[in-house]
Design a protein around this motif. Structure first.
Motif, PDB file in Angstrom:
ATOM      1  N   GLY A 133       5.208  -1.464   7.800  1.00 58.61           N
ATOM      2  CA  GLY A 133       5.717  -0.435   8.687  1.00 58.61           C
ATOM      3  C   GLY A 133       5.029   0.878   8.402  1.00 58.61           C
ATOM      4  N   ASP A 134       5.458   1.934   9.093  1.00 58.81           N
ATOM      5  CA  ASP A 134       4.845   3.239   8.907  1.00 58.81           C
ATOM      6  C   ASP A 134       5.061   3.712   7.476  1.00 58.81           C
ATOM      7  N   GLY A 135       3.971   3.860   6.736  1.00 60.14           N
ATOM      8  CA  GLY A 135       4.047   4.289   5.346  1.00 60.14           C
ATOM      9  C   GLY A 135       4.609   3.244   4.400  1.00 60.14           C
ATOM     10  N   TRP A 136       4.700   1.993   4.843  1.00 60.24           N
ATOM     11  CA  TRP A 136       5.310   0.918   4.049  1.00 60.24           C
ATOM     12  C   TRP A 136       4.297  -0.222   3.926  1.00 60.24           C
ATOM     13  N   TYR A 137       3.766  -0.389   2.721  1.00 58.70           N
ATOM     14  CA  TYR A 137       2.715  -1.365   2.470  1.00 58.70           C
ATOM     15  C   TYR A 137       3.081  -2.238   1.276  1.00 58.70           C
ATOM     16  N   VAL A 138       2.504  -3.424   1.277  1.00 57.14           N
ATOM     17  CA  VAL A 138       2.730  -4.335   0.162  1.00 57.14           C
ATOM     18  C   VAL A 138       1.385  -4.950  -0.220  1.00 57.14           C
ATOM     19  N   THR A 139       1.149  -5.041  -1.525  1.00 57.59           N
ATOM     20  CA  THR A 139      -0.137  -5.526  -2.026  1.00 57.59           C
ATOM     21  C   THR A 139       0.073  -6.748  -2.910  1.00 57.59           C
ATOM     22  N   PHE A 140      -0.724  -7.792  -2.656  1.00 64.56           N
ATOM     23  CA  PHE A 140      -0.676  -9.018  -3.455  1.00 64.56           C
ATOM     24  C   PHE A 140      -1.937  -9.103  -4.318  1.00 64.56           C
ATOM     25  N   THR A 141      -1.733  -9.419  -5.597  1.00 67.00           N
ATOM     26  CA  THR A 141      -2.849  -9.575  -6.530  1.00 67.00           C
ATOM     27  C   THR A 141      -2.690 -10.897  -7.272  1.00 67.00           C
ATOM     28  N   LEU A 142      -3.807 -11.475  -7.681  1.00 61.78           N
ATOM     29  CA  LEU A 142      -3.805 -12.712  -8.456  1.00 61.78           C
ATOM     30  C   LEU A 142      -4.127 -12.362  -9.898  1.00 61.78           C
ATOM     31  N   GLU A 143      -3.160 -12.550 -10.795  1.00 59.77           N
ATOM     32  CA  GLU A 143      -3.298 -12.142 -12.186  1.00 59.77           C
ATOM     33  C   GLU A 143      -2.954 -13.313 -13.108  1.00 59.77           C
ATOM     34  N   ASP A 144      -3.960 -13.796 -13.831  1.00 62.46           N
ATOM     35  CA  ASP A 144      -3.777 -14.935 -14.750  1.00 62.46           C
ATOM     36  C   ASP A 144      -3.149 -16.125 -14.040  1.00 62.46           C
ATOM     37  N   GLY A 145      -3.600 -16.374 -12.816  1.00 61.77           N
ATOM     38  CA  GLY A 145      -3.115 -17.520 -12.069  1.00 61.77           C
ATOM     39  C   GLY A 145      -1.790 -17.301 -11.364  1.00 61.77           C
ATOM     40  N   HIS A 146      -1.192 -16.123 -11.505  1.00 67.59           N
ATOM     41  CA  HIS A 146       0.092 -15.836 -10.871  1.00 67.59           C
ATOM     42  C   HIS A 146      -0.073 -14.807  -9.760  1.00 67.59           C
ATOM     43  N   MET A 147       0.574 -15.060  -8.632  1.00 67.30           N
ATOM     44  CA  MET A 147       0.549 -14.091  -7.538  1.00 67.30           C
ATOM     45  C   MET A 147       1.600 -13.019  -7.814  1.00 67.30           C
ATOM     46  N   ASP A 172      -1.215   6.863   0.191  1.00 66.32           N
ATOM     47  CA  ASP A 172      -1.034   5.956   1.317  1.00 66.32           C
ATOM     48  C   ASP A 172      -2.219   5.004   1.401  1.00 66.32           C
ATOM     49  N   ARG A 173      -1.955   3.791   1.863  1.00 67.26           N
ATOM     50  CA  ARG A 173      -3.021   2.789   1.909  1.00 67.26           C
ATOM     51  C   ARG A 173      -3.977   2.999   3.082  1.00 67.26           C
ATOM     52  N   VAL A 174      -3.520   3.748   4.090  1.00 70.88           N
ATOM     53  CA  VAL A 174      -4.319   3.885   5.309  1.00 70.88           C
ATOM     54  C   VAL A 174      -4.665   5.335   5.617  1.00 70.88           C
ATOM     55  N   VAL A 175      -3.678   6.218   5.520  1.00 73.70           N
ATOM     56  CA  VAL A 175      -3.870   7.603   5.937  1.00 73.70           C
ATOM     57  C   VAL A 175      -4.302   8.441   4.738  1.00 73.70           C
ATOM     58  N   ALA A 176      -5.468   9.034   4.830  1.00 70.49           N
ATOM     59  CA  ALA A 176      -5.951   9.902   3.761  1.00 70.49           C
ATOM     60  C   ALA A 176      -5.082  11.153   3.687  1.00 70.49           C
ATOM     61  N   ALA A 177      -4.943  11.715   2.493  1.00 74.63           N
ATOM     62  CA  ALA A 177      -4.150  12.928   2.255  1.00 74.63           C
ATOM     63  C   ALA A 177      -2.668  12.718   2.509  1.00 74.63           C
ATOM     64  N   ILE A 184       9.294  -9.494  10.044  1.00 73.13           N
ATOM     65  CA  ILE A 184       8.229  -8.520  10.278  1.00 73.13           C
ATOM     66  C   ILE A 184       6.874  -9.216  10.172  1.00 73.13           C
ATOM     67  N   ILE A 185       6.035  -9.041  11.189  1.00 76.64           N
ATOM     68  CA  ILE A 185       4.652  -9.519  11.110  1.00 76.64           C
ATOM     69  C   ILE A 185       3.797  -8.356  10.619  1.00 76.64           C
ATOM     70  N   ALA A 186       3.263  -8.490   9.407  1.00 73.85           N
ATOM     71  CA  ALA A 186       2.517  -7.412   8.762  1.00 73.85           C
ATOM     72  C   ALA A 186       1.033  -7.754   8.742  1.00 73.85           C
ATOM     73  N   PRO A 187       0.192  -6.976   9.433  1.00 68.12           N
ATOM     74  CA  PRO A 187      -1.244  -7.265   9.442  1.00 68.12           C
ATOM     75  C   PRO A 187      -1.917  -6.832   8.141  1.00 68.12           C
ATOM     76  N   ARG A 188      -2.971  -7.519   7.805  1.00 70.68           N
ATOM     77  CA  ARG A 188      -3.794  -7.101   6.672  1.00 70.68           C
ATOM     78  C   ARG A 188      -4.499  -5.792   7.027  1.00 70.68           C
ATOM     79  N   ILE A 189      -4.562  -4.881   6.085  1.00 64.49           N
ATOM     80  CA  ILE A 189      -5.272  -3.621   6.320  1.00 64.49           C
ATOM     81  C   ILE A 189      -6.272  -3.390   5.178  1.00 64.49           C
ATOM     82  N   THR A 190      -7.259  -2.568   5.457  1.00 71.18           N
ATOM     83  CA  THR A 190      -8.233  -2.189   4.433  1.00 71.18           C
ATOM     84  C   THR A 190      -7.812  -0.846   3.860  1.00 71.18           C
TER      85      THR A 190
END
Length: 543
Positions: free
Chosen positions: A387-401, A502-507, A447-453
Motif C-alpha cells: 500500500g501507500d508507504g507500506w512495503y514488505v521485503t523478503f530475504t533468503l538467509e541461511d536457507g530460511h526465508m 521509503d522503498r520507492v519515493v526518494a526523500a 491484497i495483491i502486492a506488486p514487486r517494486i525496485t
C-alpha cells in the motif's frame, strides 16, 4: 389450578425457546466466559423487547468483579449517534441548516480557503485533521489525558486542510467534537447537559452520562485492559473527555432503551430520526454511507445501521437490522475483542443465510513445513508494495526465508508449498504469483502486492537531513540526526525513534510515528511534511 398449570407450561415453553439462544451465544463468547479475563456485556433486542442479556468475563481484575448487564463501559465512538441526534434535532427546530458554514456558529475555527459546512462535519468529509494522531504528533502520549479543550485548541492551530471539503471521506473525530461545541453554542446548554435532558432523562437511562471530567467516580465502571504481550493483562489509562466523538459511559441495559426508542421512531417516520439515516455523497457524486453518527449499509437486501467504537481497552458496537426488528449491543473491556465480528455472529443466529458470509482467514500453521528449493526461493526475494508507504521485503538467509515490513522487525517464515509461505508473526499466509525469473507479485490478506525496485539511498545523504525541524501548527520540534547509519528522530516527550527510507519515493521516510516527506529547494532541505493515517502534510520548517 388449571390457570397455574397453564402459566407453568408457558414459562417452560419460553425457557425451551430461550435455552438454545443462550447456548449459542455462550459458545460465541466462550473464550471470555472465565474468571480473570476481561470480557463483554451482551444484549439482544427483537421486536422491541430485550430477549437476551448477559455478562461474560471480568469487569475489574483487581477486585475480581464480574461483568453484568449493569456494568458501565466507555462506549467510545458509539457516542457519535447521540451527537447526530442533537444536530438533527436542532435542524428540525430550524436553528441550524446542514449547509451552514460552521464559522457562523464557531468563528474561532480558522478561515480556510474552502468553506466547511455542518454537513461536512456530519459525514466526515471536512478535511479537518483527526485529533488522536495530531495531538500524538504534537507530543501527547497515549497513556495520558486528552481533554476537550486540547482538541479545540488544536483546531484553532490548524494551518491547512487535509483535503478540499467534500473531496474525500476521512473519518474525523474532530468533526464531531466541533458538532458538540456547536450544539452548546446554538442551544445555550453545555453538551453533556443537553444530552442528559433530551436523551438520558426522558428514556430513564439512569446509569448513563457524558463525561466532561475524567476524574469523576463512576459506579460499576469496568476497567479497560490490554494483552498485547500475550502474557498478562495490563490496565490501559482512559483519561479522555472528547465530547461529541466519544466519552459517553453507559450500560447495555441503558443502551437497549435508546435502541428500542430509535427503532420506534424510525418506524413512526419521525423526521429527526429519519434524518439520522441520511447518507451523503462526495463532490464527484461518490456515495458516503455514513449518516448522523451512524453507518447505514445495505447488502443482499439487508439494511444494517451500526457504529463501533474503540478507545483504551474498550471495544463496543450497536448493530441494528431495522427491517428485521433485530438489534445487538456488545460492550467489551478487552482490547483484543472484535465487537463487530461477534455482533454479526449473533445476528446470524437469527438471519442465517440472509447475511453475507464472513470471510474466514485460512490457517495454514498446522500444515507440514517443507524444505524449500533455494533456487525457487531466490525468485521470491525482493520488495513488494502492499500500500501507500507500506512495503514488505523478503530475504533468503541461511536457507530460511525472512520477511520484514518497513518500520518493523524481521520475522521468519515457514514454507508450506512451492508458492505459499506461512508467517507466524502475522498469523497469515503469503502466496507468490506470476512467477518467471522472479515473482511479479504476492497475495497477502486479499491484497495483491506488486514487486517494486527499491530506491537506492546513498547513506552519505542522510547527513543533509539532520537538523531541528519545528511545526508552528503543533508548537513542537523534532531533532533529526544520523545514528548507526539510520535517520533517528528525537522528541522531548515521544523519545527516540528511527525513520526508515521509503522503498520507492526518494526523500520520504517512515516510522511508527508517521511518514515524512522532505522539502528540497536549490538551497537544500528546508523542511518536511508529516503524515500519519488521518492527518496529512503537517509542515515542519528546518531551523
Amino acid at each position: 389450578m388449571k390457570r397455574y398449570l397453564l402459566v407453568v407450561l408457558l414459562l417452560s415453553c419460553a425457557q425451551c425457546i430461550a435455552q438454545p439462544l443462550e447456548t449459542s451465544i455462550n459458545q460465541i463468547f466462550s473464550k471470555y466466559n472465565h474468571p480473570g479475563i476481561p470480557g463483554a456485556a451482551v444484549l439482544v433486542i427483537q421486536n422491541g423487547k430485550v430477549i437476551f442479556k448477559k455478562g461474560y468475563g471480568t469487569a475489574n481484575l483487581e477486585y475480581d468483579a464480574p461483568i453484568t448487564p449493569s456494568t458501565v463501559f466507555d462506549i467510545a465512538s458509539v457516542s457519535k449517534q447521540f451527537t447526530g441526534f442533537a444536530i438533527s434535532t436542532l435542524i428540525q427546530e430550524g436553528k441550524i441548516s446542514p449547509d451552514d458554514d460552521i464559522r457562523k456558529y464557531l468563528p474561532e475555527v480558522p478561515q480556510f480557503s474552502n468553506t466547511i459546512t455542518i454537513r461536512h462535519l456530519i459525514h466526515h468529509t471536512s478535511g479537518l485533521r483527526d485529533w488522536p494522531a495530531t495531538l500524538h504528533a504534537a507530543g501527547w502520549r497515549w497513556d495520558e489525558a486528552f481533554r476537550f479543550e486540547d482538541i479545540l485548541r488544536m483546531v484553532k492551530q490548524q494551518r491547512d486542510l487535509d483535503f478540499q471539503p467534500g473531496a474525500r471521506y476521512s473519518y474525523s473525530n474532530t468533526g464531531y467534537n466541533l458538532l458538540a461545541a456547536l450544539v452548546a453554542r446554538v442551544s445555550g446548554t453545555p453538551f453533556p447537559q443537553w444530552i442528559q435532558e433530551h436523551v438520558f432523562t426522558p428514556l430513564q437511562m439512569n446509569a448513563s452520562l457524558v463525561l466532561d471530567d475524567y476524574t469523576k467516580v463512576i459506579p460499576h465502571l469496568a476497567s479497560s485492559y490490554d494483552n498485547n504481550d500475550g502474557k498478562e493483562f495490563r490496565k490501559i489509562n482512559d483519561a479522555l473527555t472528547a465530547l461529541g466523538s466519544s466519552s459517553i459511559f453507559t450500560t447495555v441495559e441503558d443502551l437497549s432503551k435508546w435502541v428500542i426508542h430509535l427503532q420506534q421512531q424510525i418506524d413512526g417516520k419521525d423526521p429527526v430520526y429519519l434524518r439520522m439515516l441520511e447518507i451523503d455523497s462526495l463532490n464527484d457524486k461518490q456515495p458516503v454511507t455514513y449518516g448522523y453518527g451512524l453507518s447505514v449499509e445495505t447488502e443482499n437486501g439487508i439494511t444494517n445501521i451500526s457504529h463501533g467504537g474503540g478507545w483504551a481497552g474498550f471495544r463496543t458496537v450497536i448493530s441494528m437490522y431495522p427491517d428485521q426488528k433485530l438489534a445487538i449491543i456488545v460492550l467489551s473491556n478487552n482490547s483484543d475483542f472484535d465487537p463487530e465480528g461477534n455482533a454479526t455472529a449473533i445476528a446470524k443466529l437469527f438471519l442465517k443465510d440472509k447475511l453475507p458470509a464472513t470471510p474466514v482467514r485460512e490457517d495454514l500453521s498446522k500444515l507440514p513445513t517443507l524444505k524449500g528449493d533455494p533456487e525457487l526461493l531466490k525468485k521470491y526475494t525482493g520488495t513488494y508494495k502492499l500500500g501507500d508507504g507500506w512495503y514488505v521485503t523478503f530475504t533468503l538467509e541461511d536457507g530460511h526465508m525472512m520477511v520484514q515490513a518497513n518500520g518493523e522487525s524481521k520475522f521468519s517464515t515457514d514454507i508450506k508449498s512451492d508458492t505459499v509461505l506461512w508467517v507466524p508473526a502475522y498469523n497469515s499466509s503469503v502466496t507468490f504469483r506470476d512467477i518467471t525469473d522472479k515473482a511479479a507479485a504476492l497475495r497477502y490478506r486479499g491484497i495483491i502486492a506488486p514487486r517494486i525496485t527499491p530506491v537506492t539511498l546513498d547513506s552519505t545523504l542522510l547527513v543533509g537531513y539532520a537538523g531541528i525541524y519545528y511545526s508552528e501548527e503543533l508548537e513542537t520540534a523534532y531533532k533529526l540526526s544520523v545514528e548507526n547509519g539510520k535517520l533517528t528522530a528525537h522528541h522531548m516527550r515521544l523519545g527516540d525513534f528511527e525513520f526508515d527510507p521509503d522503498r520507492v519515493v526518494a526523500a520520504r521516510f517512515s516510522s511508527n510515528n508517521g511518514t515524512i516527506d522532505f522539502i528540497k529547494t536549490d538551497s537544500g532541505i528546508t523542511g518536511f511534511r508529516l503524515s500519519n493515517g488521518r492527518i496529512k502534510n503537517i509542515l515542519f520548517k528546518k531551523q
